[in-house]
Scaffold this motif. Structure first.
Motif, PDB file in Angstrom:
ATOM      1  N   SER A   9       0.817  -1.214   0.000  1.00 26.25           N
ATOM      2  CA  SER A   9       0.000   0.000   0.000  1.00 26.25           C
ATOM      3  C   SER A   9       0.853   1.268   0.000  1.00 26.25           C
ATOM      4  O   SER A   9       0.395   2.324  -0.411  1.00 26.25           O
ATOM      5  N   MET A  10       2.083   1.173   0.442  1.00 22.99           N
ATOM      6  CA  MET A  10       2.971   2.339   0.528  1.00 22.99           C
ATOM      7  C   MET A  10       4.073   2.298  -0.526  1.00 22.99           C
ATOM      8  O   MET A  10       5.142   2.880  -0.364  1.00 22.99           O
ATOM      9  N   ARG A  11       3.777   1.629  -1.635  1.00 23.49           N
ATOM     10  CA  ARG A  11       4.758   1.491  -2.725  1.00 23.49           C
ATOM     11  C   ARG A  11       5.281   2.840  -3.216  1.00 23.49           C
ATOM     12  O   ARG A  11       6.450   2.987  -3.535  1.00 23.49           O
ATOM     13  N   ARG A  12       4.401   3.854  -3.281  1.00 21.88           N
ATOM     14  CA  ARG A  12       4.811   5.164  -3.815  1.00 21.88           C
ATOM     15  C   ARG A  12       5.918   5.808  -2.982  1.00 21.88           C
ATOM     16  O   ARG A  12       6.729   6.571  -3.502  1.00 21.88           O
ATOM     17  N   SER A  13       5.935   5.533  -1.683  1.00 20.12           N
ATOM     18  CA  SER A  13       6.985   6.109  -0.829  1.00 20.12           C
ATOM     19  C   SER A  13       8.146   5.124  -0.638  1.00 20.12           C
ATOM     20  O   SER A  13       9.002   5.342   0.207  1.00 20.12           O
ATOM     21  N   ARG A  14       8.147   4.058  -1.429  1.00 20.93           N
ATOM     22  CA  ARG A  14       9.220   3.047  -1.387  1.00 20.93           C
ATOM     23  C   ARG A  14       9.421   2.484   0.018  1.00 20.93           C
ATOM     24  O   ARG A  14      10.538   2.154   0.420  1.00 20.93           O
ATOM     25  N   GLU A  15       8.334   2.364   0.757  1.00 24.00           N
ATOM     26  CA  GLU A  15       8.420   1.885   2.131  1.00 24.00           C
ATOM     27  C   GLU A  15       8.756   0.396   2.146  1.00 24.00           C
ATOM     28  O   GLU A  15       8.186  -0.394   1.416  1.00 24.00           O
ATOM     29  N   ARG A  16       9.717   0.052   2.998  1.00 18.88           N
ATOM     30  CA  ARG A  16      10.075  -1.348   3.161  1.00 18.88           C
ATOM     31  C   ARG A  16      10.440  -1.619   4.611  1.00 18.88           C
ATOM     32  O   ARG A  16      10.887  -0.718   5.331  1.00 18.88           O
ATOM     33  N   ALA A  36      11.370   4.550   4.516  1.00 17.44           N
ATOM     34  CA  ALA A  36      10.545   5.089   3.436  1.00 17.44           C
ATOM     35  C   ALA A  36      11.084   6.456   3.046  1.00 17.44           C
ATOM     36  O   ALA A  36      11.867   7.070   3.776  1.00 17.44           O
ATOM     37  N   TRP A  37      10.623   6.922   1.897  1.00 11.30           N
ATOM     38  CA  TRP A  37      11.010   8.243   1.411  1.00 11.30           C
ATOM     39  C   TRP A  37       9.798   9.158   1.488  1.00 11.30           C
ATOM     40  O   TRP A  37       8.769   8.886   0.877  1.00 11.30           O
ATOM     41  N   HIS A  38       9.920  10.231   2.273  1.00 12.23           N
ATOM     42  CA  HIS A  38       8.871  11.236   2.388  1.00 12.23           C
ATOM     43  C   HIS A  38       9.524  12.608   2.271  1.00 12.23           C
ATOM     44  O   HIS A  38      10.575  12.845   2.872  1.00 12.23           O
ATOM     45  N   PHE A  39       8.927  13.480   1.495  1.00  9.57           N
ATOM     46  CA  PHE A  39       9.460  14.822   1.265  1.00  9.57           C
ATOM     47  C   PHE A  39      10.872  14.764   0.696  1.00  9.57           C
ATOM     48  O   PHE A  39      11.706  15.630   0.963  1.00  9.57           O
ATOM     49  N   GLY A  40      11.173  13.692  -0.074  1.00  8.12           N
ATOM     50  CA  GLY A  40      12.477  13.541  -0.695  1.00  8.12           C
ATOM     51  C   GLY A  40      13.590  13.117   0.255  1.00  8.12           C
ATOM     52  O   GLY A  40      14.758  13.153  -0.109  1.00  8.12           O
ATOM     53  N   VAL A  41      13.220  12.689   1.455  1.00 10.73           N
ATOM     54  CA  VAL A  41      14.201  12.346   2.493  1.00 10.73           C
ATOM     55  C   VAL A  41      13.929  10.921   2.993  1.00 10.73           C
ATOM     56  O   VAL A  41      12.771  10.557   3.207  1.00 10.73           O
ATOM     57  N   PRO A  42      14.989  10.120   3.199  1.00  9.36           N
ATOM     58  CA  PRO A  42      14.748   8.793   3.771  1.00  9.36           C
ATOM     59  C   PRO A  42      14.377   8.923   5.257  1.00  9.36           C
ATOM     60  O   PRO A  42      15.049   9.621   6.017  1.00  9.36           O
ATOM     61  N   ILE A  43      13.290   8.265   5.634  1.00 10.36           N
ATOM     62  CA  ILE A  43      12.794   8.312   7.013  1.00 10.36           C
ATOM     63  C   ILE A  43      12.786   6.889   7.562  1.00 10.36           C
ATOM     64  O   ILE A  43      12.260   5.976   6.926  1.00 10.36           O
ATOM     65  N   ARG A  44      13.345   6.725   8.745  1.00  9.98           N
ATOM     66  CA  ARG A  44      13.360   5.426   9.419  1.00  9.98           C
ATOM     67  C   ARG A  44      12.508   5.544  10.686  1.00  9.98           C
ATOM     68  O   ARG A  44      12.674   6.494  11.459  1.00  9.98           O
ATOM     69  N   MET A  45      11.587   4.581  10.863  1.00 13.72           N
ATOM     70  CA  MET A  45      10.724   4.597  12.045  1.00 13.72           C
ATOM     71  C   MET A  45      10.473   3.171  12.505  1.00 13.72           C
ATOM     72  O   MET A  45      10.144   2.304  11.690  1.00 13.72           O
ATOM     73  N   PRO A  66      11.137   9.622  13.757  1.00 13.20           N
ATOM     74  CA  PRO A  66      11.216  11.052  13.515  1.00 13.20           C
ATOM     75  C   PRO A  66      10.282  11.918  14.367  1.00 13.20           C
ATOM     76  O   PRO A  66      10.500  13.123  14.465  1.00 13.20           O
ATOM     77  N   PHE A  67       9.258  11.343  14.953  1.00 18.56           N
ATOM     78  CA  PHE A  67       8.301  12.132  15.724  1.00 18.56           C
ATOM     79  C   PHE A  67       8.748  12.263  17.176  1.00 18.56           C
ATOM     80  O   PHE A  67       9.490  11.426  17.683  1.00 18.56           O
ATOM     81  N   ALA A  68       8.263  13.294  17.848  1.00 17.57           N
ATOM     82  CA  ALA A  68       8.456  13.362  19.299  1.00 17.57           C
ATOM     83  C   ALA A  68       7.719  12.179  19.926  1.00 17.57           C
ATOM     84  O   ALA A  68       8.234  11.521  20.828  1.00 17.57           O
ATOM     85  N   TRP A  69       6.516  11.890  19.411  1.00 17.34           N
ATOM     86  CA  TRP A  69       5.764  10.667  19.722  1.00 17.34           C
ATOM     87  C   TRP A  69       4.719  10.466  18.637  1.00 17.34           C
ATOM     88  O   TRP A  69       4.322  11.404  17.954  1.00 17.34           O
TER      89      TRP A  69
END
Length: 130
Positions: A9-16, A36-45, A66-69
């Motif tokens: 479902s998150m293919r567009r953001s290259r989430e794996r 995943a890639w969001h806003f052109g930046v790799p994000i790890r959560m 990336p979030f405070a919570w």
């Protein structure tokens, strides 16, 4: 929750899934680390399943990321047409007052991601029902 369906479902953001439970189902107390890639930046959560009441609801919360919570409750309720899926997302951006300035836009972006995921789930369910 299916890791594989979420990835699709998150293919567009290259989430794996890159850590913890990386395929199949995830259950109570288990974690998955997403890249995943969001806003052109790799994000790890890393998310942990903190509450699990099958088949009624489950909650995933950010363990690291990336979030405070971040907390996402998924609820499933019977309806005349089948099952109603409800999402309740709450979060705080990092960086204090500066993060609070971007929270409205971040909230809209998260809502869009959930809408994309839900549309994907509807498509899968429609295919399996027909």
């Amino acid at each position: 929750m299916s890791i594989d369906v979420h990835k699709a479902s998150m293919r567009r953001s290259r989430e794996r899934a890159i850590g913890g439970v990386t395929s199949g189902s995830i259950g109570p107390g288990e974690e998955v680390t997403w890249l995943a890639w969001h806003f052109g930046v790799p994000i790890r959560m890393t998310s942990r399943i903190t509450e699990y009441e099958r088949p009624v609801r489950f909650v995933d919360e950010q363990a690291r990321g990336p979030f405070a919570w971040f907390r996402h409750e998924h609820r499933f309720e019977p309806s005349a047409d089948g099952t109603l899926m409800l999402d309740d997302v709450s979060f705080a951006a990092p960086l204090g007052w500066l993060g609070r300035l971007v929270e409205p836009a971040l909230g809209r972006y998260l809502r869009h991601l959930i809408d994309v995921r839900n549309a994907h789930l509807r498509d899968i369910l429609d295919l399996n029902a027909g």
